[in-house]
Motif scaffolding. Sequence first.
Motif, short mmCIF file in Angstrom:
data_model
loop_
_atom_site.label_atom_id
_atom_site.label_comp_id
_atom_site.label_asym_id
_atom_site.label_seq_id
_atom_site.Cartn_x
_atom_site.Cartn_y
_atom_site.Cartn_z
N ARG A 34 0.88 -1.17 0.00
CA ARG A 34 0.00 0.00 0.00
C ARG A 34 0.92 1.21 0.00
O ARG A 34 1.72 1.39 0.91
CB ARG A 34 -0.91 -0.01 1.23
CG ARG A 34 -1.80 1.22 1.31
CD ARG A 34 -2.75 1.18 2.49
NE ARG A 34 -2.00 0.96 3.72
CZ ARG A 34 -2.46 0.26 4.75
NH1 ARG A 34 -3.62 -0.31 4.70
NH2 ARG A 34 -1.73 0.11 5.84
N THR A 67 1.16 5.30 -0.02
CA THR A 67 0.43 6.53 0.25
C THR A 67 1.34 7.70 -0.11
O THR A 67 2.47 7.77 0.36
CB THR A 67 0.02 6.62 1.73
OG1 THR A 67 -0.68 5.42 2.09
CG2 THR A 67 -0.87 7.82 2.00
N GLU A 125 -3.85 6.77 -2.14
CA GLU A 125 -3.54 5.49 -1.52
C GLU A 125 -3.79 4.41 -2.57
O GLU A 125 -4.94 4.19 -2.96
CB GLU A 125 -4.40 5.26 -0.29
CG GLU A 125 -4.00 4.04 0.51
CD GLU A 125 -4.79 3.92 1.79
OE1 GLU A 125 -5.66 3.03 1.86
OE2 GLU A 125 -4.57 4.73 2.70
N TYR A 152 -2.50 0.41 -4.34
CA TYR A 152 -1.94 -0.91 -4.04
C TYR A 152 -1.19 -1.41 -5.28
O TYR A 152 -1.66 -1.22 -6.41
CB TYR A 152 -3.05 -1.89 -3.66
CG TYR A 152 -3.68 -1.55 -2.34
CD1 TYR A 152 -3.25 -2.16 -1.17
CD2 TYR A 152 -4.67 -0.59 -2.25
CE1 TYR A 152 -3.80 -1.84 0.05
CE2 TYR A 152 -5.23 -0.25 -1.03
CZ TYR A 152 -4.79 -0.88 0.11
OH TYR A 152 -5.34 -0.54 1.32
N GLU A 209 -5.11 -6.62 -0.68
CA GLU A 209 -5.37 -5.28 -1.18
C GLU A 209 -6.67 -4.74 -0.61
O GLU A 209 -7.57 -5.49 -0.27
CB GLU A 209 -5.41 -5.26 -2.70
CG GLU A 209 -6.62 -5.93 -3.29
CD GLU A 209 -6.62 -5.87 -4.79
OE1 GLU A 209 -7.13 -4.89 -5.35
OE2 GLU A 209 -6.12 -6.83 -5.40
N CYS A 212 -8.51 1.41 -3.27
CA CYS A 212 -7.67 2.56 -3.54
C CYS A 212 -8.52 3.81 -3.31
O CYS A 212 -9.73 3.79 -3.52
CB CYS A 212 -7.19 2.53 -4.99
SG CYS A 212 -6.16 1.11 -5.36
#
Length: 111
Positions: A8, A10, A19, A21, A82, A85
Motif C-alpha cells: 500500500r 500513500t 492510496e 496498491y 489489497e 484505492c
Amino acid sequence: MTKEPIYRVTFFNQGQIYEIYARQVYQSDLWGFLEVEDFLFGERSQMIVDPAEEKLKNEFAGVQRSFIPMQAVVRIDEVDKEGACKVTEASGGNVTAFPFSMAGAKPHKGK
C-alpha cells in the motif's frame, strides 16, 4: 509456494493524498524517485462501484510504471491483501509534504 507481496503506497499528488496498491515498489534509477508497477484495483464484477477507486483506475489506465517523487511519499506498507484505492483531500490534516528543491543544490564534497 510463497505469495507475492502487496504494498500500500500513500503519497501526495496535487493537494490530494493517494492510496494505491501494487505488487512492485522499488527505488528508481532516476534519482529521487520511487517506481511503482503492477497496480492492483478491485474487481469489476463487484456490485458496488467506488467512485474514488474508479477515478484512480481511470487515471492509471494504460500506465505500466509510475515514478513517484520520494518527497511525495508518506508511507509504504506491506499488507496481507489489497484494499480499496482512494484519494482524499490533504487540507486540514497534520501531514505535510517534505519541502524539497534541487534549485541551487551543489554536490557534496567529502573531507
